[in-house]
Design an enzyme around this catalytic site. Structure first.
Site, PDB file in Angstrom:
ATOM      1  N   TYR A 220       0.908  -1.142   0.000  1.00 41.19           N
ATOM      2  CA  TYR A 220       0.000   0.000   0.000  1.00 41.19           C
ATOM      3  C   TYR A 220       0.947   1.190   0.000  1.00 41.19           C
ATOM      4  O   TYR A 220       1.682   1.393   0.978  1.00 41.19           O
ATOM      5  CB  TYR A 220      -0.880   0.012   1.248  1.00 41.19           C
ATOM      6  CG  TYR A 220      -2.085  -0.892   1.197  1.00 41.19           C
ATOM      7  CD1 TYR A 220      -2.860  -1.006   0.043  1.00 41.19           C
ATOM      8  CD2 TYR A 220      -2.488  -1.606   2.325  1.00 41.19           C
ATOM      9  CE1 TYR A 220      -3.982  -1.828   0.011  1.00 41.19           C
ATOM     10  CE2 TYR A 220      -3.609  -2.427   2.296  1.00 41.19           C
ATOM     11  CZ  TYR A 220      -4.346  -2.522   1.137  1.00 41.19           C
ATOM     12  OH  TYR A 220      -5.464  -3.343   1.105  1.00 41.19           O
TER      13      TYR A 220
ATOM     14  N   HIS B 225     -10.254  -8.497  -3.807  1.00 46.01           N
ATOM     15  CA  HIS B 225      -9.959  -8.296  -2.388  1.00 46.01           C
ATOM     16  C   HIS B 225     -10.856  -9.200  -1.518  1.00 46.01           C
ATOM     17  O   HIS B 225     -11.239  -8.837  -0.417  1.00 46.01           O
ATOM     18  CB  HIS B 225     -10.187  -6.818  -2.020  1.00 46.01           C
ATOM     19  CG  HIS B 225      -9.136  -6.248  -1.107  1.00 46.01           C
ATOM     20  ND1 HIS B 225      -8.125  -5.426  -1.541  1.00 46.01           N
ATOM     21  CD2 HIS B 225      -8.964  -6.355   0.232  1.00 46.01           C
ATOM     22  CE1 HIS B 225      -7.378  -5.052  -0.515  1.00 46.01           C
ATOM     23  NE2 HIS B 225      -7.852  -5.608   0.574  1.00 46.01           N
TER      24      HIS B 225
HETATM   25  C1  LIG Z   1      -8.954  -9.512   6.982  1.00 45.88           C
HETATM   26  C2  LIG Z   1      -8.438  -9.295   5.592  1.00 45.88           C
HETATM   27  C3  LIG Z   1      -7.431  -8.368   5.401  1.00 45.88           C
HETATM   28  C4  LIG Z   1      -6.908  -8.161   4.115  1.00 45.88           C
HETATM   29  N1  LIG Z   1      -5.861  -7.289   3.946  1.00 45.88           N
HETATM   30  C5  LIG Z   1      -5.328  -7.120   2.716  1.00 45.88           C
HETATM   31  C6  LIG Z   1      -4.212  -6.276   2.529  1.00 45.88           C
HETATM   32  O1  LIG Z   1      -3.649  -5.694   3.458  1.00 45.88           O
HETATM   33  N2  LIG Z   1      -3.750  -6.120   1.261  1.00 45.88           N
HETATM   34  C7  LIG Z   1      -4.302  -6.748   0.178  1.00 45.88           C
HETATM   35  O2  LIG Z   1      -3.845  -6.589  -0.943  1.00 45.88           O
HETATM   36  N3  LIG Z   1      -5.348  -7.585   0.347  1.00 45.88           N
HETATM   37  C8  LIG Z   1      -5.865  -7.782   1.582  1.00 45.88           C
HETATM   38  N4  LIG Z   1      -6.911  -8.652   1.750  1.00 45.88           N
HETATM   39  C9  LIG Z   1      -7.422  -9.393   0.578  1.00 45.88           C
HETATM   40  C10 LIG Z   1      -6.665 -10.716   0.405  1.00 45.88           C
HETATM   41  O3  LIG Z   1      -5.337 -10.479   0.015  1.00 45.88           O
HETATM   42  C11 LIG Z   1      -7.312 -11.602  -0.653  1.00 45.88           C
HETATM   43  O4  LIG Z   1      -7.462 -10.856  -1.829  1.00 45.88           O
HETATM   44  C12 LIG Z   1      -8.656 -12.182  -0.217  1.00 45.88           C
HETATM   45  O5  LIG Z   1      -8.686 -12.448   1.144  1.00 45.88           O
HETATM   46  C13 LIG Z   1      -8.938 -13.449  -0.995  1.00 45.88           C
HETATM   47  O6  LIG Z   1     -10.210 -13.916  -0.746  1.00 45.88           O
HETATM   48  P1  LIG Z   1     -10.545 -15.055   0.344  1.00 45.88           P
HETATM   49  O7  LIG Z   1     -10.443 -14.414   1.688  1.00 45.88           O
HETATM   50  O8  LIG Z   1     -11.933 -15.439  -0.004  1.00 45.88           O
HETATM   51  O9  LIG Z   1      -9.565 -16.179   0.177  1.00 45.88           O
HETATM   52  C14 LIG Z   1      -7.437  -8.875   3.012  1.00 45.88           C
HETATM   53  C15 LIG Z   1      -8.449  -9.813   3.223  1.00 45.88           C
HETATM   54  C16 LIG Z   1      -8.941 -10.033   4.497  1.00 45.88           C
HETATM   55  C17 LIG Z   1     -10.009 -11.071   4.686  1.00 45.88           C
END
Ligand SMILES: Cc1cc2nc3c(=O)[nH]c(=O)nc-3n(C[C@H](O)[C@H](O)[C@H](O)COP(=O)(O)O)c2cc1C
Length: 416
Positions: free
Chosen positions: A187, A313
């Protein structure tokens, strides 16, 4: 062998044998090679006894979903809400899962699949499995050992992971715990000096790839989080000092970096010119995460991006209703094999993984499932989540007659 098996079956089913004895016998019958395990879903393999509805050890889990209710029980409502939430009505979160059910698998018979190889080479590095951990922020909110425990779990069977800028652990420590470099998700903030410092630090620590997340530009409405938070009686400000700068500066990746000019984390206002500028300072590989259209995939090629992660995401960016597994084919087509395409969003089963690879993905990432495992049981929970998904994946690889990933292709599935 047959009579030994029959004996164990009889004993385990017997109402007069104590449950503990039966589960020990079941455990004994499960001893064998990974290959044998993957070939056999013997009814005796899992410990049959459980107190109540929730699993109390990772070994009791039959699939990754078994970890979620335990995570919910372990976590404060606000932290669970943060993990579970999508945006608006969570329909994109649901779409990510539902879309897998529209893809069928085409099984092939009479191919010798006793030996299979699930390794994949990306940027010159061989991963033992195409299943990697997605970047997740504030993992310390889910378990005190946070990303360090996840990294150790990855090390056990050679899975790769991506560390978030707003993770709870520094990249130096995560790389130390995994015993090998990890990818770093950026980020960038809206202060270029901070961007440069973060990239420099990650690359100096050994990160071979910088993953710029581009899907958080518009703000978001995480209703499930807000709803769950209402049930949390604790005072958030006891741990979270108010204000954006406090939130950012308490994350270890910002240690020793001057964040006084930062007003937002996500680099709001970024354009393709920004990607060009970033490309200019990233010495290793540059990956864009959050691409879901062929138009943007083509731009990635034009701007010298080295890989794409198709992602919404985890249904936390916008309520598009477009599942990532459905967006994947147009991105793959636009990229035309020039760079690797990874994908995440809703991956919970080995069959999900094969559907993505058959659609042209190089690898997949999981987010919430590994956090469920971590919140429930720490490192052993993450290990079991990875083990279960990998085992299911190996099983379905055999059923489609693939002995290596390159043998998984469009003929392995049919889209309805
Ligand atoms: C609690 C949480 C925090 C996340 N934080 C980030 C992050 O800091 N940066 C990012 O690129 N994606 C973030 N994501 C998205 C994940 O990298 C990913 O795209 C997503 O969790 C995939 O879907 P799934 O949870 O169904 O496996 C986050 C997801 C969750 C659930």
């Amino acid at each position: 062998m047959v009579s030994r098996r029959k004996f164990i079956e009889y004993i385990s089913a017997s109402p007069v044998i104590a449950p503990g004895v039966a589960s020990t016998l079941a455990g004994l019958s499960a001893l064998g090679t990974t290959e044998a395990l993957a070939q056999s879903y013997d009814v005796l393999r899992q410990a049959p006894t459980m107190n109540g509805d929730l699993i109390s050890t990772p070994a009791q889990a039959l699939n990754v979903f078994d970890f979620e209710p335990v995570a919910k029980k372990e976590l404060p409502p606000a932290h669970y809400g943060y993990l579970a939430s999508g945006v608006d009505a969570d329909k994109t979160l649901k779409a990510n899962r539902d879309a897998f059910d529209k893809i069928k698998i085409r099984a092939r018979r009479l191919i010798d699949v006793r030996k299979i190889d699930t390794s994949v080479k990306i940027f010159g590095e061989t991963w033992a499995s195409p299943i990697a951990l997605a970047p997740v922020s504030s993992v310390g909110a889910f378990h005190p050992e946070a990303e360090a425990a996840a990294a150790r779990a990855c090390k056990v069977k050679g899975h790769q992971m991506i560390l978030s800028t707003v993770g709870s652990t520094s990249i130096e420590e995560v790389i130390k715990e995994r015993g090998a470099p990890v990818w770093y998700m950026l980020y960038p903030t809206d202060d270029w000096a901070v961007t440069e410092a973060l990239v420099l630090r990650a690359e100096k620590a050994g990160a071979p790839a910088i993953v710029l997340t581009v899907d958080r530009q518009g703000g978001r409405n995480t209703e499930t989080l807000f709803r769950e938070r209402r049930g949390d009686t604790r005072t958030c400000t006891d741990c979270h000092a108010g204000g954006f700068k406090n939130e950012v500066s308490r994350k270890p990746m910002f240690d020793d970096i001057d964040v006084s000019k930062v007003t937002n984390l996500y680099g709001t206002g970024m354009t393709w010119d920004y990607v060009k500028r970033l490309r200019g300072i990233v010495k290793g590989k540059l990956v864009l995460k959050g691409i879901v259209t062929h138009e943007d995939a083509k731009q990635c090629l034009d701007y010298g991006v080295d890989a794409i992660i198709v992602s919404n995401h985890g249904g936390r960016a916008e309520e598009s209703l477009e599942a990532t597994i459905d967006a994947l084919p147009e991105v793959v087509k636009a990229v035309n094999g020039k760079i690797p395409v990874l994908v995440d969003g809703g991956f919970r089963r080995g069959t999900d993984v094969i559907k993505a690879l058959a659609s042209g993905a190089t690898a997949i990432c999981i987010g919430r499932p590994y956090v469920w495992g971590l919140a429930a049981f720490g490192q052993p929970g993450v290990e079991m989540v990875l083990t279960l998904m990998q085992r299911e994946f190996e099983t379905i690889m055999r059923q489609v007659g693939a002995t290596k990933l390159s043998e998984i292709n469009g003929n392995s599935i049919s889209r309805v």
